[in-house]
Design an enzyme around this catalytic site. Structure first.
Site, PDB file in Angstrom:
ATOM      1  CG  ASN A 140      -1.640   1.172   1.444  1.00  0.00           C
ATOM      2  OD1 ASN A 140      -1.890   1.929   0.572  1.00  0.00           O
ATOM      3  ND2 ASN A 140      -2.277   1.428   2.551  1.00  0.00           N
TER       4      ASN A 140
ATOM      5  CE  LYS B  14      -0.340   3.611   4.524  1.00  0.00           C
ATOM      6  NZ  LYS B  14      -0.254   3.749   5.968  1.00  0.00           N
TER       7      LYS B  14
ATOM      8  CG  HIS C 190      -6.126   2.203   4.970  1.00  0.00           C
ATOM      9  ND1 HIS C 190      -5.590   3.246   5.682  1.00  0.00           N
ATOM     10  CD2 HIS C 190      -4.794   1.429   5.107  1.00  0.00           C
ATOM     11  CE1 HIS C 190      -4.353   3.035   6.250  1.00  0.00           C
ATOM     12  NE2 HIS C 190      -3.848   1.845   5.703  1.00  0.00           N
TER      13      HIS C 190
ATOM     14  CD  GLU D 299      -3.157   6.106   6.367  1.00  0.00           C
ATOM     15  OE1 GLU D 299      -3.135   5.767   5.227  1.00  0.00           O
ATOM     16  OE2 GLU D 299      -2.415   5.593   7.193  1.00  0.00           O
TER      17      GLU D 299
ATOM     18  CD  GLU E 179      -3.909  -2.071   7.358  1.00  0.00           C
ATOM     19  OE1 GLU E 179      -2.514  -2.294   6.990  1.00  0.00           O
ATOM     20  OE2 GLU E 179      -4.531  -1.136   6.821  1.00  0.00           O
TER      21      GLU E 179
ATOM     22  N   GLY F 115       1.985   2.653  10.666  1.00  0.00           N
ATOM     23  CA  GLY F 115       2.763   3.735  10.651  1.00  0.00           C
ATOM     24  C   GLY F 115       3.458   4.200  11.719  1.00  0.00           C
TER      25      GLY F 115
ATOM     26  CB  SER G 224       4.551  -1.541  12.397  1.00  0.00           C
ATOM     27  OG  SER G 224       4.139   0.014  12.518  1.00  0.00           O
TER      28      SER G 224
HETATM   29  P1  PGA Z   1       2.702   0.729   7.853  1.00  0.00           P
HETATM   30  O1  PGA Z   1       1.055   0.920   7.265  1.00  0.00           O
HETATM   31  O2  PGA Z   1       3.138  -0.685   7.379  1.00  0.00           O
HETATM   32  O3  PGA Z   1       3.255   1.780   7.294  1.00  0.00           O
HETATM   33  O4  PGA Z   1       2.101   0.679   9.176  1.00  0.00           O
HETATM   34  C1  PGA Z   1       0.147  -0.274   6.833  1.00  0.00           C
HETATM   35  C2  PGA Z   1      -1.236   0.226   6.126  1.00  0.00           C
HETATM   36  O5  PGA Z   1      -1.246   1.351   6.486  1.00  0.00           O
HETATM   37  O6  PGA Z   1      -1.797  -0.268   5.301  1.00  0.00           O
END
Ligand code: PGA
Length: 233
Positions: A8, A10, A90, A92, A158, A164, A196
């Site tokens: 992903n 983003k 997601h 976000e 998640e 993140g 992460s």
């Molecule tokens: P990350 O993000 O691996 O940077 O924690 C995962 C995601 O948001 O899908």
């Protein structure tokens, strides 16, 4: 059995970034690797994916097929551009675009109609976990956002606090949640973990009984690191 390894990206990347990325990315993996770049780069990434084990995915879609929805992209258009997958709900999107379970449900239906596999994200906040209501929150998200054809979907657990932050969930947390998701969905859909994931913890996470893959954000932007994650089993 292969695992799903989803990148992903983003809102990251550029033309130059993508050219350099695929120059140093290994072209052969036994796992199923899915790249989800921002919309404008779908074609460029698709043209860089010369081996069949790599698939293309998007990060969102609209509930309608076409129409006066400025700035939006439909699942049909994504399919037209070679996408086989779309990440939906997601955290976000839920946080910055106020996406509700109901909207995620509608988007999942739109994706299925266009013959695209939705990767439906669920996960609790830190407050939910601290209040010990994480199982209840995720159950509700699943009940309200999963379409009827569960076997045509992928679910990604998640935890919001792990995204993140460099603070991955413990194996115990992952196992507890994945077991519950597997029971609720009658083991009909693959379940991915995200939050992460790095080259250091990917193999261990992927070896857990109900983990069918990982959804990787930050670490998928570094080809040498992502290569290692793709090799984990
Ligand atoms: P990350 O993000 O691996 O940077 O924690 C995962 C995601 O948001 O899908």
């Amino acid at each position: 059995m292969y695992k799903f390894i989803v990148a992903n990206w983003k809102m990251n990347g550029s033309k130059v970034f993508i050219e350099n990325y695929f120059n140093s990315f290994q072209k052969q993996h036994t796992n199923k690797v899915i790249f989800c770049p921002p919309f404008p780069y779908l074609s460029l990434v698709k043209n860089s994916l010369t081996v069949t084990n790599f698939m293309l995915g998007a990060q969102d879609c609209h509930i309608q097929e076409y129409g006066a929805f400025t700035g939006n992209t439909s699942a049909t258009m994504l399919k037209d551009m070679g996408c086989e997958y779309v990440i939906l709900g997601h955290s976000e999107r839920r946080q910055y675009h106020q996406e509700t379970n109901e909207l995620v449900y509608q988007k999942s239906q739109a994706a299925l109609k266009a013959n695209i596999t939705p990767i439906i994200c669920v996960g609790e906040s830190l407050t939910d976990r601290q209040s010990k209501i994480h199982l209840r929150i995720v159950t509700q998200q699943l009940q309200q956002s999963l379409p009827d054809l569960i076997d045509k979907c992928i679910i990604a657990y998640e935890p919001v606090w792990a995204i993140g932050t460099g603070l991955s969930a413990t194996l115990e947390d992952i196992n507890e949640m994945h077991q519950m998701v597997a029971d609720l969905t009658y083991q009909k859909a693959p379940i991915l973990y995200g939050g992460s994931v790095t080259e250091d913890n990917a193999a261990e996470i992927l070896s857990q009984p109900n983990v069918n893959g990982v959804l990787v954000g930050g670490a998928s932007l570094k080809p040498e690191v992502f290569n290692k994650i793709c090799q984990a089993r």
